[in-house]
Design an enzyme around this catalytic site. Sequence first.
Site, PDB file in Angstrom:
ATOM      1  N   LYS A 157      -2.437  -2.017  -3.210  1.00  0.00           N
ATOM      2  CA  LYS A 157      -3.484  -1.141  -2.660  1.00  0.00           C
ATOM      3  C   LYS A 157      -3.072   0.310  -2.863  1.00  0.00           C
ATOM      4  CE  LYS A 157      -5.990  -0.153   1.620  1.00  0.00           C
ATOM      5  NZ  LYS A 157      -6.671  -0.763   2.765  1.00  0.00           N
ATOM      6  N   GLU A 206       0.817  -1.222   0.000  1.00  0.00           N
ATOM      7  CA  GLU A 206       0.000   0.000   0.000  1.00  0.00           C
ATOM      8  C   GLU A 206       0.848   1.269   0.000  1.00  0.00           C
ATOM      9  OE1 GLU A 206      -2.803   0.313   3.258  1.00  0.00           O
ATOM     10  OE2 GLU A 206      -3.493   2.270   2.606  1.00  0.00           O
TER      11      GLU A 206
END
Length: 350
Positions: free
Chosen positions: A223, A179
């Site tokens: 992500k 992420e």
Amino acid sequence: MSSELAAVARAMVAPGKGILAADESTGTANKRFTPLGIPETEEMRRNYRDMLFTMPEFGSYFSGVILYDETIRQNGRAGKSFVDVLQSDASFPGIKLDTGVQPLALAKPEEKITEGLDGLAKRVDEYVKLGAKFAKWRAVITIDEKTGIPTDACLHANAHALARYAAICQAGGLVPIVEPEVLSDGNAAQSIETSFAVHERTLHHVFNELHRLNVKYEEMVLKPSMVVPGQKSGSKASVSEVAERTLTILMRCVPAAVAGIAFLSGGQGDEEATAHLNELNVLGKKLGAPWPLTFSYGRALQHAALTTWKGDDKNVDAAQKAIHHRAQMNSLASLGTWSADAEKGLVLSR
Ligand code: 13P
């Protein structure tokens, strides 16, 4: 190429499903409780997560949940561990592995590095024993056009840490969610053009480092943030511009072998995050995007439920209806079949 981890990664982004980010640290969870007058206790955090995870049809929409250390060790209100509650609903328990951000030494003010690599292999072993199937690590990239950040030093350090984490996860038996969040909330004032350019630099750094450290793309989920203008920029982008710019960057930077892409919501409104995801899928189909595009939202899934629940048992049903609705809307968006009518409850089928 197939492996157990690749199968988990694919299941995390299965059609119509996404991931619930419920890994707020104790401090962040308390910060969300304060304005609603909810007591900042372990019991209330447990009751809140119990309300979320016992939502009817949970496993039909959520392939997995990102948990915080406190939650992965807790039992739900009926006495079963949260890990068992999720597994019995065919949803994978996941774990936040980073330990938060610190100033990046010798960098420009406001540049941050995510910590948590020391002793990580041991922590992965423990979480695997507790039942975790995947993990998350969030790098935070701040843009300030005046001071010229992010610098390459910051992008490189954060990409390297993400890749070290991802490699340790795969070696230890967890699917890493990678992420890199380019911040657009809070004081972010960048234009959408700057956001676009920084996303491209960020993702190139991330995939260079993942490659260098032998991370298997088939066994990971990306992500990312979406390409939007900063909340304090004073400008707004159309849904189609956000989708077009975001997909352009992803097509340039993300190898087709990556199992899937599950976006964060990053302070977008609930419906706004859904509309963007839907448009990304509509456009993705047209352009032949090679990965499933789905959601791994925190705030945009939980906001309505938390403000309905308010810490009161008699609001549990209404709060579960609120998160069920967002889950259903985002599920439709992940298939590219969401519409404003669906939002109003006029179209019910998936
Ligand atoms: P938001 O969707 O609220 O941005 O949170 C997702 C997340 O997991 C942040 O790390």
